[in-house]
Design a protein around this motif. Structure first.
Motif, PDB file in Angstrom:
ATOM      1  N   VAL A 185       0.833  -1.205   0.000  1.00 54.45           N
ATOM      2  CA  VAL A 185       0.000   0.000   0.000  1.00 54.45           C
ATOM      3  C   VAL A 185       0.867   1.254   0.000  1.00 54.45           C
ATOM      4  O   VAL A 185       0.587   2.227  -0.714  1.00 54.45           O
ATOM      5  CB  VAL A 185      -0.953  -0.010   1.218  1.00 54.45           C
ATOM      6  CG1 VAL A 185      -1.613   1.358   1.405  1.00 54.45           C
ATOM      7  CG2 VAL A 185      -2.027  -1.076   1.035  1.00 54.45           C
ATOM      8  N   SER A 186       1.929   1.238   0.798  1.00 56.75           N
ATOM      9  CA  SER A 186       2.794   2.417   0.868  1.00 56.75           C
ATOM     10  C   SER A 186       3.435   2.703  -0.482  1.00 56.75           C
ATOM     11  O   SER A 186       3.587   3.867  -0.872  1.00 56.75           O
ATOM     12  CB  SER A 186       3.866   2.234   1.946  1.00 56.75           C
ATOM     13  OG  SER A 186       4.887   1.329   1.537  1.00 56.75           O
ATOM     14  N   ASP A 187       3.810   1.649  -1.214  1.00 54.59           N
ATOM     15  CA  ASP A 187       4.415   1.867  -2.529  1.00 54.59           C
ATOM     16  C   ASP A 187       3.385   2.358  -3.550  1.00 54.59           C
ATOM     17  O   ASP A 187       3.730   3.139  -4.444  1.00 54.59           O
ATOM     18  CB  ASP A 187       5.090   0.584  -3.013  1.00 54.59           C
ATOM     19  CG  ASP A 187       6.514   0.460  -2.492  1.00 54.59           C
ATOM     20  OD1 ASP A 187       7.087   1.495  -2.095  1.00 54.59           O
ATOM     21  OD2 ASP A 187       7.061  -0.647  -2.471  1.00 54.59           O
ATOM     22  N   LEU A 188       2.152   1.916  -3.428  1.00 51.62           N
ATOM     23  CA  LEU A 188       1.099   2.453  -4.295  1.00 51.62           C
ATOM     24  C   LEU A 188       0.898   3.946  -4.026  1.00 51.62           C
ATOM     25  O   LEU A 188       0.781   4.751  -4.961  1.00 51.62           O
ATOM     26  CB  LEU A 188      -0.203   1.695  -4.069  1.00 51.62           C
ATOM     27  CG  LEU A 188      -0.271   0.265  -4.607  1.00 51.62           C
ATOM     28  CD1 LEU A 188      -1.550  -0.418  -4.127  1.00 51.62           C
ATOM     29  CD2 LEU A 188      -0.226   0.270  -6.128  1.00 51.62           C
ATOM     30  N   LYS A 203      -1.484  15.820  -1.777  1.00 54.39           N
ATOM     31  CA  LYS A 203      -0.151  15.219  -1.962  1.00 54.39           C
ATOM     32  C   LYS A 203       0.603  15.167  -0.637  1.00 54.39           C
ATOM     33  O   LYS A 203       1.261  14.167  -0.325  1.00 54.39           O
ATOM     34  CB  LYS A 203       0.624  16.040  -2.995  1.00 54.39           C
ATOM     35  CG  LYS A 203       1.984  15.448  -3.383  1.00 54.39           C
ATOM     36  CD  LYS A 203       2.643  16.336  -4.416  1.00 54.39           C
ATOM     37  CE  LYS A 203       4.028  15.863  -4.798  1.00 54.39           C
ATOM     38  NZ  LYS A 203       3.965  14.660  -5.655  1.00 54.39           N
ATOM     39  N   ARG A 204       0.510  16.220   0.159  1.00 54.87           N
ATOM     40  CA  ARG A 204       1.188  16.226   1.451  1.00 54.87           C
ATOM     41  C   ARG A 204       0.583  15.192   2.396  1.00 54.87           C
ATOM     42  O   ARG A 204       1.305  14.517   3.142  1.00 54.87           O
ATOM     43  CB  ARG A 204       1.129  17.627   2.067  1.00 54.87           C
ATOM     44  CG  ARG A 204       1.971  18.672   1.328  1.00 54.87           C
ATOM     45  CD  ARG A 204       2.092  19.951   2.136  1.00 54.87           C
ATOM     46  NE  ARG A 204       0.803  20.629   2.266  1.00 54.87           N
ATOM     47  CZ  ARG A 204       0.332  21.507   1.370  1.00 54.87           C
ATOM     48  NH1 ARG A 204       1.041  21.796   0.285  1.00 54.87           N
ATOM     49  NH2 ARG A 204      -0.830  22.097   1.561  1.00 54.87           N
ATOM     50  N   ALA A 205      -0.744  15.060   2.367  1.00 52.73           N
ATOM     51  CA  ALA A 205      -1.405  14.064   3.218  1.00 52.73           C
ATOM     52  C   ALA A 205      -1.015  12.650   2.800  1.00 52.73           C
ATOM     53  O   ALA A 205      -0.761  11.785   3.649  1.00 52.73           O
ATOM     54  CB  ALA A 205      -2.924  14.241   3.147  1.00 52.73           C
ATOM     55  N   ILE A 206      -0.957  12.426   1.486  1.00 52.42           N
ATOM     56  CA  ILE A 206      -0.551  11.116   0.984  1.00 52.42           C
ATOM     57  C   ILE A 206       0.875  10.796   1.425  1.00 52.42           C
ATOM     58  O   ILE A 206       1.196   9.660   1.801  1.00 52.42           O
ATOM     59  CB  ILE A 206      -0.661  11.071  -0.553  1.00 52.42           C
ATOM     60  CG1 ILE A 206      -2.120  11.044  -0.988  1.00 52.42           C
ATOM     61  CG2 ILE A 206       0.086   9.868  -1.122  1.00 52.42           C
ATOM     62  CD1 ILE A 206      -2.864   9.788  -0.651  1.00 52.42           C
ATOM     63  N   GLY A 207       1.759  11.799   1.394  1.00 46.83           N
ATOM     64  CA  GLY A 207       3.141  11.593   1.810  1.00 46.83           C
ATOM     65  C   GLY A 207       3.242  11.103   3.242  1.00 46.83           C
ATOM     66  O   GLY A 207       4.036  10.202   3.548  1.00 46.83           O
ATOM     67  N   ARG A 208       2.442  11.659   4.141  1.00 49.67           N
ATOM     68  CA  ARG A 208       2.475  11.219   5.532  1.00 49.67           C
ATOM     69  C   ARG A 208       1.817   9.849   5.697  1.00 49.67           C
ATOM     70  O   ARG A 208       2.284   9.017   6.480  1.00 49.67           O
ATOM     71  CB  ARG A 208       1.810  12.254   6.427  1.00 49.67           C
ATOM     72  CG  ARG A 208       2.660  13.500   6.628  1.00 49.67           C
ATOM     73  CD  ARG A 208       2.046  14.484   7.612  1.00 49.67           C
ATOM     74  NE  ARG A 208       3.016  15.487   7.996  1.00 49.67           N
ATOM     75  CZ  ARG A 208       3.317  16.573   7.291  1.00 49.67           C
ATOM     76  NH1 ARG A 208       2.692  16.780   6.136  1.00 49.67           N
ATOM     77  NH2 ARG A 208       4.218  17.442   7.716  1.00 49.67           N
ATOM     78  N   ALA A 209       0.742   9.609   4.955  1.00 49.70           N
ATOM     79  CA  ALA A 209       0.057   8.322   5.055  1.00 49.70           C
ATOM     80  C   ALA A 209       0.951   7.186   4.560  1.00 49.70           C
ATOM     81  O   ALA A 209       1.001   6.107   5.168  1.00 49.70           O
ATOM     82  CB  ALA A 209      -1.249   8.354   4.261  1.00 49.70           C
TER      83      ALA A 209
END
Length: 231
Positions: A185-188, A203-209
């Motif tokens: 999931v992290s690589d996706l 994009k910033r939220a995705i980076g932390r997730a």
């Protein structure tokens, strides 16, 4: 004499596992610091040190507690990949991708070894979903990767093989399976972050997730693959 020797061995085992727990906790603190302070930030020496150290601590925890060598190798390669990906430039990105791909191969080999002879059969439906997900990247990811298309394709194939190997793990190893899926999931999410999403709040939220999923996945793989006889 035998009782004294047994008592000494038990004491060493307790010390080893206490050390592993302390190192894991230290890695978790570094991971939290990275997610809160450095995720999405510019390439700095402090950012690289915190990111790399958070997974290197897990590798050291694996050494302390006697985790399988392939799992320790996967963690060490992950720490190397984190370092390279925290540095700027295409060369660093490719080096990081290569390190992570090698780590996935190490994990896959560890999972298959833990499945034991004969190898456990991967559940058909989850396996088909993983293969379909990998094939779908030809539609939404590959056209956006430019000159990196073939390295990204190779990486997608390797992480898919790692996840398929994790599906063969026996039931007591479920934390490692969950960790492998979180890694996927992290690589996706990383692919979305790097190649699909424009700059902005999402994009910033995705980076932390993706960082939370990635580090948690690494920790679960480690502790899910610990020797079952360990206290």
């Amino acid at each position: 004499m035998a009782d004294r020797r047994r008592s000494g061995m038990e004491g060493m085992a307790v010390l080893a596992w206490a050390s592993a727990g302390a190192l894991t906790a230290a890695g978790a603190v570094l991971a939290l610091v990275y997610g809160a302070v450095f995720a999405g930030g510019p390439a700095t020496a402090a950012r690289s040190a915190v990111k790399t150290g958070s997974v290197l601590a897990l590798a050291l925890a694996g050494v302390a507690a006697g985790a399988p060598g392939l799992v320790v190798a996967g963690l060490a390669l992950g720490a190397a990949g984190d370092f390279f990906l925290s540095r700027p430039g295409t060369r660093a990105f490719l080096a990081g991708m290569a390190a992570f791909a090698a780590g996935h191969l190490a994990y896959g080999a560890a999972f298959l070894a833990a499945a034991g002879p004969p190898l456990g059969a991967a559940p058909l439906l989850p396996a088909l979903i993983l293969v379909a997900l990998a094939l779908s990247t030809e539609v939404w990811l590959a056209p956006r990767t430019g000159a990196l298309r073939w390295p990204v394709r190779g990486y997608v194939a390797v992480i898919t093989l790692m996840a398929l190997a994790a599906l063969a793990l026996p039931a007591p190893r479920w934390p490692a399976l969950l960790g492998a899926l979180l890694f996927l999931v992290s690589d996706l999410l990383l692919a979305l972050d790097l190649f699909v999403l424009p700059d902005g709040r999402l994009k910033r939220a995705i980076g932390r997730a993706l960082w939370a999923a990635y580090w948690s996945g690494q920790a679960l793989i480690l502790w899910g693959m610990m020797p079952p006889a360990a206290p």
